[in-house]
Design a protein around this motif. Sequence first.
Motif, PDB file in Angstrom:
ATOM      1  N   VAL A 146       0.848  -1.192   0.000  1.00 28.06           N
ATOM      2  CA  VAL A 146       0.000   0.000   0.000  1.00 28.06           C
ATOM      3  C   VAL A 146       0.886   1.245   0.000  1.00 28.06           C
ATOM      4  O   VAL A 146       1.798   1.358   0.812  1.00 28.06           O
ATOM      5  CB  VAL A 146      -0.942   0.027   1.228  1.00 28.06           C
ATOM      6  N   GLU A 147       0.624   2.155  -0.940  1.00 26.78           N
ATOM      7  CA  GLU A 147       1.368   3.416  -0.984  1.00 26.78           C
ATOM      8  C   GLU A 147       0.663   4.426  -0.096  1.00 26.78           C
ATOM      9  O   GLU A 147      -0.526   4.296   0.176  1.00 26.78           O
ATOM     10  CB  GLU A 147       1.364   4.011  -2.403  1.00 26.78           C
ATOM     11  N   VAL A 148       1.389   5.409   0.338  1.00 24.94           N
ATOM     12  CA  VAL A 148       0.795   6.477   1.134  1.00 24.94           C
ATOM     13  C   VAL A 148       0.931   7.770   0.330  1.00 24.94           C
ATOM     14  O   VAL A 148       2.026   8.161  -0.044  1.00 24.94           O
ATOM     15  CB  VAL A 148       1.517   6.597   2.489  1.00 24.94           C
ATOM     16  N   ALA A 149      -0.216   8.378   0.040  1.00 25.32           N
ATOM     17  CA  ALA A 149      -0.186   9.606  -0.767  1.00 25.32           C
ATOM     18  C   ALA A 149      -1.461  10.405  -0.544  1.00 25.32           C
ATOM     19  O   ALA A 149      -2.395   9.944   0.116  1.00 25.32           O
ATOM     20  CB  ALA A 149      -0.019   9.276  -2.234  1.00 25.32           C
ATOM     21  N   GLY A 150      -1.483  11.579  -1.137  1.00 20.70           N
ATOM     22  CA  GLY A 150      -2.638  12.450  -0.969  1.00 20.70           C
ATOM     23  C   GLY A 150      -3.532  12.472  -2.185  1.00 20.70           C
ATOM     24  O   GLY A 150      -3.389  11.673  -3.100  1.00 20.70           O
ATOM     25  N   ALA A 151      -4.476  13.417  -2.192  1.00 19.40           N
ATOM     26  CA  ALA A 151      -5.493  13.492  -3.229  1.00 19.40           C
ATOM     27  C   ALA A 151      -4.894  13.689  -4.618  1.00 19.40           C
ATOM     28  O   ALA A 151      -5.363  13.101  -5.598  1.00 19.40           O
ATOM     29  CB  ALA A 151      -6.466  14.623  -2.915  1.00 19.40           C
ATOM     30  N   ALA A 152      -3.857  14.508  -4.720  1.00 18.00           N
ATOM     31  CA  ALA A 152      -3.320  14.822  -6.044  1.00 18.00           C
ATOM     32  C   ALA A 152      -2.755  13.586  -6.741  1.00 18.00           C
ATOM     33  O   ALA A 152      -2.939  13.395  -7.944  1.00 18.00           O
ATOM     34  CB  ALA A 152      -2.243  15.900  -5.933  1.00 18.00           C
ATOM     35  N   GLU A 153      -2.065  12.739  -5.979  1.00 18.91           N
ATOM     36  CA  GLU A 153      -1.483  11.522  -6.551  1.00 18.91           C
ATOM     37  C   GLU A 153      -2.586  10.619  -7.116  1.00 18.91           C
ATOM     38  O   GLU A 153      -2.475  10.081  -8.212  1.00 18.91           O
ATOM     39  CB  GLU A 153      -0.674  10.790  -5.469  1.00 18.91           C
ATOM     40  N   PHE A 154      -3.680  10.472  -6.354  1.00 19.76           N
ATOM     41  CA  PHE A 154      -4.793   9.654  -6.829  1.00 19.76           C
ATOM     42  C   PHE A 154      -5.444  10.295  -8.053  1.00 19.76           C
ATOM     43  O   PHE A 154      -5.738   9.630  -9.040  1.00 19.76           O
ATOM     44  CB  PHE A 154      -5.832   9.458  -5.727  1.00 19.76           C
ATOM     45  N   LEU A 155      -5.658  11.596  -7.996  1.00 22.70           N
ATOM     46  CA  LEU A 155      -6.325  12.289  -9.104  1.00 22.70           C
ATOM     47  C   LEU A 155      -5.493  12.244 -10.383  1.00 22.70           C
ATOM     48  O   LEU A 155      -6.025  12.135 -11.484  1.00 22.70           O
ATOM     49  CB  LEU A 155      -6.628  13.742  -8.713  1.00 22.70           C
ATOM     50  N   ASP A 156      -4.181  12.277 -10.223  1.00 22.02           N
ATOM     51  CA  ASP A 156      -3.298  12.193 -11.381  1.00 22.02           C
ATOM     52  C   ASP A 156      -3.570  10.891 -12.141  1.00 22.02           C
ATOM     53  O   ASP A 156      -3.541  10.852 -13.367  1.00 22.02           O
ATOM     54  CB  ASP A 156      -1.837  12.258 -10.905  1.00 22.02           C
ATOM     55  N   PHE A 157      -3.871   9.821 -11.398  1.00 18.95           N
ATOM     56  CA  PHE A 157      -4.244   8.540 -12.006  1.00 18.95           C
ATOM     57  C   PHE A 157      -5.685   8.607 -12.517  1.00 18.95           C
ATOM     58  O   PHE A 157      -5.999   8.178 -13.623  1.00 18.95           O
ATOM     59  CB  PHE A 157      -4.096   7.422 -10.959  1.00 18.95           C
ATOM     60  N   ALA A 158      -6.577   9.196 -11.704  1.00 16.94           N
ATOM     61  CA  ALA A 158      -8.021   9.150 -11.988  1.00 16.94           C
ATOM     62  C   ALA A 158      -8.443  10.047 -13.153  1.00 16.94           C
ATOM     63  O   ALA A 158      -9.443   9.765 -13.805  1.00 16.94           O
ATOM     64  CB  ALA A 158      -8.803   9.526 -10.736  1.00 16.94           C
ATOM     65  N   PHE A 159      -7.683  11.109 -13.422  1.00 18.10           N
ATOM     66  CA  PHE A 159      -8.049  11.992 -14.537  1.00 18.10           C
ATOM     67  C   PHE A 159      -8.173  11.218 -15.847  1.00 18.10           C
ATOM     68  O   PHE A 159      -8.948  11.574 -16.719  1.00 18.10           O
ATOM     69  CB  PHE A 159      -7.001  13.105 -14.718  1.00 18.10           C
ATOM     70  N   ASP A 160      -7.406  10.178 -16.004  1.00 20.25           N
ATOM     71  CA  ASP A 160      -7.424   9.407 -17.249  1.00 20.25           C
ATOM     72  C   ASP A 160      -8.236   8.118 -17.126  1.00 20.25           C
ATOM     73  O   ASP A 160      -8.081   7.203 -17.930  1.00 20.25           O
ATOM     74  CB  ASP A 160      -5.983   9.071 -17.667  1.00 20.25           C
ATOM     75  N   ALA A 161      -9.100   8.038 -16.115  1.00 20.89           N
ATOM     76  CA  ALA A 161      -9.843   6.794 -15.895  1.00 20.89           C
ATOM     77  C   ALA A 161     -11.087   6.713 -16.774  1.00 20.89           C
ATOM     78  O   ALA A 161     -11.730   7.713 -17.057  1.00 20.89           O
ATOM     79  CB  ALA A 161     -10.242   6.676 -14.429  1.00 20.89           C
ATOM     80  N   ASN A 162     -11.418   5.490 -17.197  1.00 18.70           N
ATOM     81  CA  ASN A 162     -12.649   5.249 -17.929  1.00 18.70           C
ATOM     82  C   ASN A 162     -13.807   5.030 -16.968  1.00 18.70           C
ATOM     83  O   ASN A 162     -14.962   5.268 -17.290  1.00 18.70           O
ATOM     84  CB  ASN A 162     -12.507   3.999 -18.803  1.00 18.70           C
ATOM     85  N   ILE A 163     -13.488   4.528 -15.774  1.00 15.16           N
ATOM     86  CA  ILE A 163     -14.506   4.294 -14.748  1.00 15.16           C
ATOM     87  C   ILE A 163     -13.991   4.894 -13.440  1.00 15.16           C
ATOM     88  O   ILE A 163     -12.856   4.620 -13.044  1.00 15.16           O
ATOM     89  CB  ILE A 163     -14.744   2.784 -14.514  1.00 15.16           C
ATOM     90  N   SER A 164     -14.821   5.713 -12.789  1.00 11.43           N
ATOM     91  CA  SER A 164     -14.462   6.229 -11.464  1.00 11.43           C
ATOM     92  C   SER A 164     -15.609   5.937 -10.513  1.00 11.43           C
ATOM     93  O   SER A 164     -16.739   6.262 -10.811  1.00 11.43           O
ATOM     94  CB  SER A 164     -14.244   7.742 -11.495  1.00 11.43           C
ATOM     95  N   LEU A 165     -15.288   5.333  -9.396  1.00  8.54           N
ATOM     96  CA  LEU A 165     -16.325   4.962  -8.441  1.00  8.54           C
ATOM     97  C   LEU A 165     -16.005   5.472  -7.053  1.00  8.54           C
ATOM     98  O   LEU A 165     -14.842   5.461  -6.635  1.00  8.54           O
ATOM     99  CB  LEU A 165     -16.453   3.432  -8.371  1.00  8.54           C
ATOM    100  N   PHE A 166     -17.046   5.910  -6.354  1.00  9.53           N
ATOM    101  CA  PHE A 166     -16.899   6.289  -4.948  1.00  9.53           C
ATOM    102  C   PHE A 166     -17.706   5.306  -4.125  1.00  9.53           C
ATOM    103  O   PHE A 166     -18.911   5.188  -4.303  1.00  9.53           O
ATOM    104  CB  PHE A 166     -17.420   7.719  -4.741  1.00  9.53           C
ATOM    105  N   VAL A 167     -17.020   4.556  -3.259  1.00  8.22           N
ATOM    106  CA  VAL A 167     -17.721   3.548  -2.457  1.00  8.22           C
ATOM    107  C   VAL A 167     -17.667   3.957  -0.999  1.00  8.22           C
ATOM    108  O   VAL A 167     -16.589   4.213  -0.494  1.00  8.22           O
ATOM    109  CB  VAL A 167     -17.091   2.156  -2.622  1.00  8.22           C
TER     110      VAL A 167
END
Lengths: 78, 159
Positions: free
Chosen positions: B138-159
């Motif tokens: 498990v990596e430890v990071a903040g919102a920007a690191e996740f968003l950098d991945f998520a900006f190019d996502a085809n599916i984004s889910l909030f659970v």
Amino acid sequence: MADIKPDATLDCKGMNCPLPILKTKKAIQGLTTGQVLFLEVTDAGSKSDIPALLRRTGDELVEMNESNGVFSFTIKKG
Amino acid sequence: MENKKKRMAIIASKGTLDMAYPPLILASTAAAMDAEVAIFYTLYGVDIVNKKKNHSLKVAPIANPAMPSPVPFPNILGVLPGMTSLATMMMNGMIKKINWPSIPELLSLCTEAGVRMIACTPTLEMTGVSKADLVEGVEVAGAAEFLDFAFDANISLFV
């Protein structure tokens, strides 16, 4: 199954989503291109789930059969 | 087979047993379907990757009228002592009946399949959980690191 001899077999009877998908993927990864996997699943969702997996992975569904609640798939690695 | 891999970004924000399964099941399945997947664990969701807690996640019966019960059961009685343990026991029984993997097992299937796991830094800070408490990988990071991945996502889910 008539004339194709599988290079590997996988029994996922009694397992539920997502296990058959994960195990099938792993089994295919263990094959080389052109080799054949014979798979048996009882999860009713697998009838559409396994073909969906293969559409994404680029492997080929050679044959699918159903008898007495067991779905069997013959898969050729792409 | 596509030239560019599909991508799925999931935020896991809940720490109950019932809400731990959907992100992990979708993530492991998507990875099997050759997608790139990342799960961002935030708030209570961090419990899912906390080694000290993730083998004993619980189900809350209160305010959960969908919780199956062998006898008709007014939801308000979920406040009584022991009800959370009872609901959790029942849920664990149902999980066993359908041969589902446990949460730790499902997590290792995810990491094995290459799912990226990111735990939210402010949550760790807030709850006093250290990186050593987290499942390996498990990596430890903040919102920007996740968003950098998520900006190019085809599916984004909030659970």
